[in-house]
Design an enzyme around this catalytic site. Structure first.
Site, PDB file in Angstrom:
ATOM      1  N   HIS A  36       0.836  -1.668   0.227  1.00 41.62           N
ATOM      2  CA  HIS A  36       0.405   0.312  -0.063  1.00 41.62           C
ATOM      3  C   HIS A  36       0.755   1.506  -0.276  1.00 41.62           C
ATOM      4  O   HIS A  36       0.417   1.724  -0.621  1.00 41.62           O
ATOM      5  CB  HIS A  36      -1.187   0.507   1.414  1.00 41.62           C
ATOM      6  CG  HIS A  36      -2.177   0.983   1.223  1.00 41.62           C
ATOM      7  ND1 HIS A  36      -3.085   0.928   0.926  1.00 41.62           N
ATOM      8  CD2 HIS A  36      -1.585   2.413   1.533  1.00 41.62           C
ATOM      9  CE1 HIS A  36      -3.589   1.880   1.049  1.00 41.62           C
ATOM     10  NE2 HIS A  36      -2.485   3.000   1.126  1.00 41.62           N
ATOM     11  N   HIS A  84     -10.948   2.566  -0.779  1.00 33.24           N
ATOM     12  CA  HIS A  84     -10.929   2.421   0.341  1.00 33.24           C
ATOM     13  C   HIS A  84     -12.213   0.529   0.378  1.00 33.24           C
ATOM     14  O   HIS A  84     -13.054   0.232   0.399  1.00 33.24           O
ATOM     15  CB  HIS A  84     -12.031   3.647   1.420  1.00 33.24           C
ATOM     16  CG  HIS A  84     -10.900   3.502   1.522  1.00 33.24           C
ATOM     17  ND1 HIS A  84     -11.270   4.409   3.890  1.00 33.24           N
ATOM     18  CD2 HIS A  84      -9.403   3.967   2.420  1.00 33.24           C
ATOM     19  CE1 HIS A  84     -10.505   4.134   4.220  1.00 33.24           C
ATOM     20  NE2 HIS A  84      -9.581   4.272   3.295  1.00 33.24           N
TER      21      HIS A  84
END
Length: 703
Positions: A36, A84
């Site tokens: 990430h 998300h």
């Protein structure tokens, strides 16, 4: 909290440090080396993206929170695209809401005022109750945050596919406006600056960066989902913009929390942080929890000592916590203290230089067929049109006119259109094509950039820049990694061709369920463009000529028709010069006021584009023999999704032909007053039932 580092990575750390890290240090490295935050499986290929251009003020730079483009007269727009996905699969309301909040904070971290949002949502089939629950709460979460904070959601996408049953994709793009000489960096350039944090740190979002860097396990991971508070977010927004000229750098505390924010902001310098000084929402938090908590509505500022008091007073006026927690130093070590003891002491270059991986690549084996499905005209039309639905149920839950800058409402055109302070108009459009990417991710990468370019042209805009989000399964699976690499190649090629540099982006791997089933490859781009002269607000006029710009090809693989009736034939090739010439022609026709409707041809083919006329209360009649094509077959003429094509409505087709300069132009039919009637080669089909379905499907299925 789980450590996601591989045994190879852990051994590499031990070798570089010549010691065993403690628990806090392992968590620090785990966050910064997570997929990430580090892009360790993608960065090698991302370097092929064009990131420089005439209008680029801030491009793909390490640790910058958003890109910036010059829009003239001393103004700049700031662009950001994020997702998300994992949080929204666990807690869709908070997952989606905090996705909006994160984008807002990324925009204000550049000193820019947020002026618009787009949301691109993909979920599984709505016959599954869980998917309905996901969609309902995702939309509610986006609306809750955007409406509360006063930023309009001006457009987006909503798509359904079984591959998203366990892994919804929730992408949010944001745009802000700032004077270009007031853009604030996200990194520091000199030591001696104070580290200031605003907001309370709690238990929510623990290990979120690592959570987003692995597949969903089916375990209870709710603790990795952050909690949204848009009212606190509004304070952060307003005060950050108020004090932006009093700080040297701003960073949103997003993925990885404080430890990532401090390290990235240091940008190779060092930092000393006292965790005892961090304002807490929950008493007795462990130092490791303070390090990696991703509690929302927090920002990090680098501030000269003489400005600290003024910065904190601005937040404290609203009873919003503000504290000096440390200082950036020359020695390139990141150090965190707690209880008078040093619990983290790691070299900056270790944290910011994760190992890079190039995994095995293998071209997927696809089952190909040249057998054309046996289907009749009316059956095929009804099947295609039943898949095309209005998104009004979703965007009616958003305040898309707050701020008074919205020019075209969601659903009104192929692109969103907003006004800028300098009087210019900014067009925005997000595009993805998972069905095509599942067949050929290289052609897909090119085509989504080309489609966005055409979408902007349909309102009169020329593209100036792109942000991207690359969403795939496990990169260690050779076929997944092949699709990823090929998509990058296609996006890079098209972005260079259209002179739309990529100024920011994101990579999201591990979008797969606990059985290891991945989503369809879903690279997504959002393109920004400027109206140089006039813009087009579509209207349908009786007896006007339906004019086709471009050449239709027998390329059916990866199409909506193929998805319904069976894939066959070849994938559509992205012929970028045809897209460019057709788009320039459409923009010129808009400026010359010679057309009053423009729609590019994409998903669903020509029939889908004609349906956008039918839903406005008119009828159409066309002759397939008038469609310029490499085939006489009616199926590709109606349903091919090859690019470089538009339908426009005009009263002066001869003018278009004169202006075409070698582009295929053909009058293929006319607009009639017969509401809901489509007449093809003298065969009339009443599609009023499909029009009712278009307007009512989502309202009915989501009730």
């Amino acid at each position: 909290m789980k450590i996601t580092l591989s045994s190879y990575e852990m051994e590499l750390v031990r070798k570089k440090l010549a010691r065993e890290p403690n628990e806090a240090e392992w968590l620090t490295i785990d966050a910064l080396w997570s997929e990430h935050c580090s892009y360790k499986s993608s960065k090698v290929f991302l370097r092929s993206f064009p990131s420089e251009g005439e209008k680029v003020l801030m491009g793909i730079e390490d640790w910058q929170d958003a890109g910036a483009l010059d829009v003239g007269d001393g103004w700049a727009i700031v662009l950001k695209l994020e997702s998300h996905n994992h949080p929204s699969a666990i807690d869709p309301f908070n997952g989606a809401a905090t996705g909006v909040g994160g984008i807002i904070r990324d925009i204000i971290s550049k000193g820019a005022k947020p002026i618009a949002l787009l949301d691109m949502i993909r979920v599984g089939n709505l016959s599954n109750p869980r998917n309905k629950w996901l969609l309902k709460n995702i939309i509610a979460g986006i609306g809750f945050y955007g409406n509360s904070i006063g930023v309009p959601v001006v457009g987006g996408e909503l798509d359904f596919d079984d591959s998203y049953n366990d892994n919804p994709l929730v992408d949010v793009a944001g745009v802000g406006i700032v004077r270009k000489d007031k853009i604030v960096p996200s990194v520091v350039k000199e030591p001696g600056l104070k580290i200031v944090i605003v907001g309370l740190t709690g238990l929510d979002g623990l290990g979120g960066a690592s959570f987003a860097s692995r597949k969903l396990s089916g375990e209870d991971e709710i603790g990795a989902v952050q909690i949204a508070d848009p009212f606190a977010g509004k304070i952060v927004l307003d005060v950050t913009l108020e004090i932006a000229d009093k700080v040297e750098a701003i960073k949103d505390l997003g993925g990885g929390g404080l430890v990532v924010g401090v390290t990235e902001m240091a940008n190779g310098l060092g930092a000393i942080v006292n965790l005892d000084k961090v304002p807490l929402r929950v008493k007795d938090l462990k130092p490791e929890e303070i390090l990696v908590s991703e509690t929302q509505e927090r920002m990090l500022f680098a501030v000269k000592e003489e400005n600290v008091n003024e910065v904190c007073k601005a937040f404290e006026y609203y009873d919003y916590p503000c504290a000096v927690i440390g200082e950036f130093v020359k020695e390139p070590y990141i150090k965190f203290l707690y209880g008078g003891k040093e619990i983290v002491s790691l070299p900056s270059d270790l944290l910011l230089s994760p190992p890079r991986f190039i995994w095995e690549i293998k071209k997927p084996k696809l089952i190909k067929s040249d057998k054309k499905p046996e289907v009749g005209l009316e059956e095929s039309i009804r099947a295609i049109l039943s898949r095309i639905i209005s998104k009004e149920w979703a965007y009616s839950q958003f305040d898309y006119e707050v701020g008074t800058s919205t020019v075209l409402k969601p659903g009104e055109a192929d692109s969103a259109l907003i006004s800028l302070p300098n009087g210019k108009l900014l067009a925005l459009k997000g595009d993805a094509n998972p069905d095509l990417c599942a067949e050929d991710s290289y052609e897909c990468g090119k085509s989504i950039v080309a489609e966005a370019y055409r979408n902007l042209a349909s309102v009169g805009a020329i593209g100036i820049g792109v942000v991207d989000h690359l969403q795939f399964g496990d990169p260690k699976k050779p076929e997944v990694y092949y699709s990823f690499v090929e998509a990058i190649r296609g996006i890079a090629e098209a972005s260079k061709f259209f002179s739309t540099p990529i100024v920011g982006g994101k990579v999201s791997f591990y979008n797969e369920n606990k059985e290891g089933k991945a989503i369809k490859p879903t690279p997504l781009i959002v393109m920004a463009g400027l109206i140089k002269d006039k813009f087009l607000r579509n209207k349908v006029v009786e007896d006007s000529y339906i004019t086709l710009i471009g050449f239709t090809r027998d390329e059916m693989r990866g199409s909506l028709f193929g998805k319904i009736f069976g894939n066959y034939g070849e994938v559509p090739k992205a012929r970028l010069n045809e897209d460019y010439l057709a788009s320039q022609l459409v923009v010129n026709l808009i400026n010359d006021e010679k057309i009053f409707f423009a729609k590019d041809i994409n998903k669903g083919g020509l029939i889908a584009s004609l349906f956008s006329i039918l839903v406005k209360g008119m009828g159409v009649e066309i002759e397939t023999s008038s469609i310029p094509s490499d085939t006489d077959d009616w199926i590709p003429k109606l349903y091919s999704e090859n690019g470089g094509r538009f339908i426009v409505l005009t009263n002066d087709p001869e003018y278009i032909i004169r202006k075409s300069k070698g582009i295929h132009i053909s009058v293929i039919g006319k607009i009639t007053k017969d509401q809901g009637i489509i007449k093809i080669d003298n065969k009339e089909i009443n599609v009023n039932k499909e029009i009712d379905n278009y307007y009512n499907y989502l309202y009915e299925v989501m009730s």
